[in-house]
Design a protein around this motif. Structure first.
Motif, PDB file in Angstrom:
ATOM      1  N   LYS A  59       0.846  -1.189   0.000  1.00 52.29           N
ATOM      2  CA  LYS A  59       0.000   0.000   0.000  1.00 52.29           C
ATOM      3  C   LYS A  59       0.884   1.242   0.000  1.00 52.29           C
ATOM      4  O   LYS A  59       1.823   1.337   0.802  1.00 52.29           O
ATOM      5  N   GLU A  60       0.593   2.171  -0.892  1.00 52.65           N
ATOM      6  CA  GLU A  60       1.353   3.414  -0.967  1.00 52.65           C
ATOM      7  C   GLU A  60       0.579   4.534  -0.289  1.00 52.65           C
ATOM      8  O   GLU A  60      -0.572   4.796  -0.626  1.00 52.65           O
ATOM      9  N   THR A  61       1.238   5.191   0.669  1.00 53.22           N
ATOM     10  CA  THR A  61       0.639   6.310   1.390  1.00 53.22           C
ATOM     11  C   THR A  61       1.703   7.385   1.602  1.00 53.22           C
ATOM     12  O   THR A  61       2.749   7.112   2.199  1.00 53.22           O
ATOM     13  N   ASN A  62       1.422   8.587   1.114  1.00 58.19           N
ATOM     14  CA  ASN A  62       2.342   9.713   1.289  1.00 58.19           C
ATOM     15  C   ASN A  62       3.775   9.361   0.855  1.00 58.19           C
ATOM     16  O   ASN A  62       4.743   9.551   1.592  1.00 58.19           O
ATOM     17  N   ASP A  63       3.874   8.822  -0.333  1.00 52.70           N
ATOM     18  CA  ASP A  63       5.171   8.481  -0.942  1.00 52.70           C
ATOM     19  C   ASP A  63       5.930   7.375  -0.214  1.00 52.70           C
ATOM     20  O   ASP A  63       7.131   7.183  -0.447  1.00 52.70           O
ATOM     21  N   LYS A  67       4.054  -2.877   3.592  1.00 52.33           N
ATOM     22  CA  LYS A  67       3.538  -4.222   3.345  1.00 52.33           C
ATOM     23  C   LYS A  67       2.510  -4.576   4.414  1.00 52.33           C
ATOM     24  O   LYS A  67       2.711  -4.311   5.596  1.00 52.33           O
ATOM     25  N   HIS A  68       1.407  -5.188   3.976  1.00 50.82           N
ATOM     26  CA  HIS A  68       0.328  -5.549   4.890  1.00 50.82           C
ATOM     27  C   HIS A  68      -0.055  -7.016   4.693  1.00 50.82           C
ATOM     28  O   HIS A  68       0.040  -7.550   3.589  1.00 50.82           O
ATOM     29  N   SER A 156       5.406  -7.958 -12.241  1.00 50.42           N
ATOM     30  CA  SER A 156       4.157  -8.625 -12.576  1.00 50.42           C
ATOM     31  C   SER A 156       3.743  -9.603 -11.477  1.00 50.42           C
ATOM     32  O   SER A 156       4.568 -10.352 -10.941  1.00 50.42           O
ATOM     33  N   GLY A 157       2.449  -9.579 -11.146  1.00 44.33           N
ATOM     34  CA  GLY A 157       1.911 -10.523 -10.173  1.00 44.33           C
ATOM     35  C   GLY A 157       1.895 -10.026  -8.747  1.00 44.33           C
ATOM     36  O   GLY A 157       1.387 -10.716  -7.857  1.00 44.33           O
ATOM     37  N   ILE A 158       2.417  -8.815  -8.488  1.00 40.04           N
ATOM     38  CA  ILE A 158       2.435  -8.275  -7.133  1.00 40.04           C
ATOM     39  C   ILE A 158       1.037  -7.776  -6.751  1.00 40.04           C
ATOM     40  O   ILE A 158       0.329  -7.177  -7.560  1.00 40.04           O
ATOM     41  N   CYS A 159       0.646  -8.021  -5.511  1.00 37.99           N
ATOM     42  CA  CYS A 159      -0.642  -7.553  -5.019  1.00 37.99           C
ATOM     43  C   CYS A 159      -0.513  -6.123  -4.506  1.00 37.99           C
ATOM     44  O   CYS A 159       0.349  -5.829  -3.674  1.00 37.99           O
ATOM     45  N   ARG A 167     -14.282  -7.607  -4.592  1.00 35.75           N
ATOM     46  CA  ARG A 167     -15.316  -7.626  -3.570  1.00 35.75           C
ATOM     47  C   ARG A 167     -14.860  -8.257  -2.259  1.00 35.75           C
ATOM     48  O   ARG A 167     -15.401  -7.948  -1.199  1.00 35.75           O
ATOM     49  N   MET A 168     -13.866  -9.138  -2.306  1.00 36.55           N
ATOM     50  CA  MET A 168     -13.513  -9.922  -1.123  1.00 36.55           C
ATOM     51  C   MET A 168     -12.272  -9.419  -0.391  1.00 36.55           C
ATOM     52  O   MET A 168     -12.129  -9.648   0.815  1.00 36.55           O
ATOM     53  N   VAL A 169     -11.365  -8.760  -1.084  1.00 36.07           N
ATOM     54  CA  VAL A 169     -10.102  -8.326  -0.473  1.00 36.07           C
ATOM     55  C   VAL A 169      -9.800  -6.879  -0.874  1.00 36.07           C
ATOM     56  O   VAL A 169     -10.297  -6.403  -1.894  1.00 36.07           O
ATOM     57  N   PRO A 170      -8.963  -6.176  -0.093  1.00 33.52           N
ATOM     58  CA  PRO A 170      -8.686  -4.763  -0.393  1.00 33.52           C
ATOM     59  C   PRO A 170      -7.550  -4.555  -1.386  1.00 33.52           C
ATOM     60  O   PRO A 170      -6.990  -3.468  -1.460  1.00 33.52           O
ATOM     61  N   PHE A 171      -7.190  -5.571  -2.126  1.00 33.10           N
ATOM     62  CA  PHE A 171      -6.083  -5.459  -3.077  1.00 33.10           C
ATOM     63  C   PHE A 171      -6.445  -6.135  -4.388  1.00 33.10           C
ATOM     64  O   PHE A 171      -7.430  -6.870  -4.475  1.00 33.10           O
ATOM     65  N   VAL A 172      -5.639  -5.874  -5.396  1.00 32.05           N
ATOM     66  CA  VAL A 172      -5.743  -6.604  -6.659  1.00 32.05           C
ATOM     67  C   VAL A 172      -4.360  -7.141  -7.009  1.00 32.05           C
ATOM     68  O   VAL A 172      -3.342  -6.566  -6.614  1.00 32.05           O
TER      69      VAL A 172
END
Length: 255
Positions: A59-63, A67-68, A156-159, A167-172
């Motif tokens: 997740k990117e936040t404020n530059d 990892k979550h 490639s392939g990174i979430c 619909r089920m998770v907060p990532f793609v």
């Protein structure tokens, strides 16, 4: 007394080991195996044996990029039991891998964590890597991309964290392809996102057009050169040869 005190900190405590019958599975299929428990130096009361399947995303936040962990599914293998010193117990398990589990690809992994819930003590744990294979329809799409001269990029392939897409998770899970042949002069890259379900696969395709003029460079800077295409593939019909190429050309014509 000393042994009980040490066991509460995990020293000489019971141990757990999940042993998979097969570590390679498809989304929607079953993961099978046995949980092996071995007693330590003292008798211990286990309130439950739990397992959860998880992965990690960025997740990117404020530059800054962090990892979550995301739990995909959780399971309870057994309820309360007593394990005596040196005693060995074997419990079978059979778990279903959810369709939204990401594919094990490149640096993207899926893990199975197994633990013993022991009151007033450090929970013994075991972690195993589970290889989630591409759904057969996704595999066909990958083959179509390769047949057109596209190759996976390094990331490639990174979430990645994305709201309101899955619909089920907060990532793609983004699969990035670079053209090396047919579309090399027209495209910078193509990104594919899949949502797998029992009846088929939904595909979100992002076509990133190559800048060929000053206007195109400005559009690229503003991300205006990206065209999104959504389509579905029925499991009974399968992937029609040439369908992806047709979708890409349609996206290019709409620019």
């Amino acid at each position: 007394m000393l042994n009980k005190f040490l066991a509460s900190f995990g020293i000489g405590a019971a141990r757990v080991d999940a042993r998979l019958s097969e570590s390679r599975v498809y989304p929607g299929s079953e993961l099978q195996g046995e949980v092996h428990i071995e007693g330590g130096n003292v008798e211990q009361s286990i309130s439950q044996i739990y397992m959860y399947l998880y992965t990690e995303y960025y997740k990117e936040t404020n530059d800054s990029r962090t990892k979550h962990k995301e739990v995909l599914a959780s399971y309870r293998v057994a309820d309360a039991l007593l394990i005596k010193p040196g005693e060995k117990k074997v419990l079978p398990f059979q778990l279903r891998v959810p369709y939204h589990a990401p594919i094990s690809f490149g640096r993207q992994n899926v893990y199975l964590s197994t633990g013993l819930d022991i009151e007033m003590a450090v929970d013994p744990k075991d972690t195993d890597i589970v290889t989630v294979l591409p759904d057969p329809l996704v595999d066909q799409l990958f083959a179509e991309m390769e047949g057109m001269g596209f190759r996976h990029s390094h990331d490639s392939g990174i979430c990645e964290y994305k709201k309101h897409i899955h619909r089920m998770v907060p990532f793609v899970q983004e699969f990035e392809f670079k053209p090396t042949g047919l579309f090399r002069s027209e495209l910078d890259e193509i990104e594919l996102i899949f949502e797998v379900y029992p009846e088929g696969v939904d595909v979100l395709m992002q076509v990133d057009k190559r800048a060929s003029s000053l206007r195109g460079i400005f559009e690229e800077m503003l991300d205006l050169d990206e065209q999104y295409v959504r389509f579905s593939i029925d499991r009974q019909r399968g992937v029609v040869p040439g369908e992806l190429e047709m979708r890409i050309r349609q996206a290019l014509q709409h620019r």
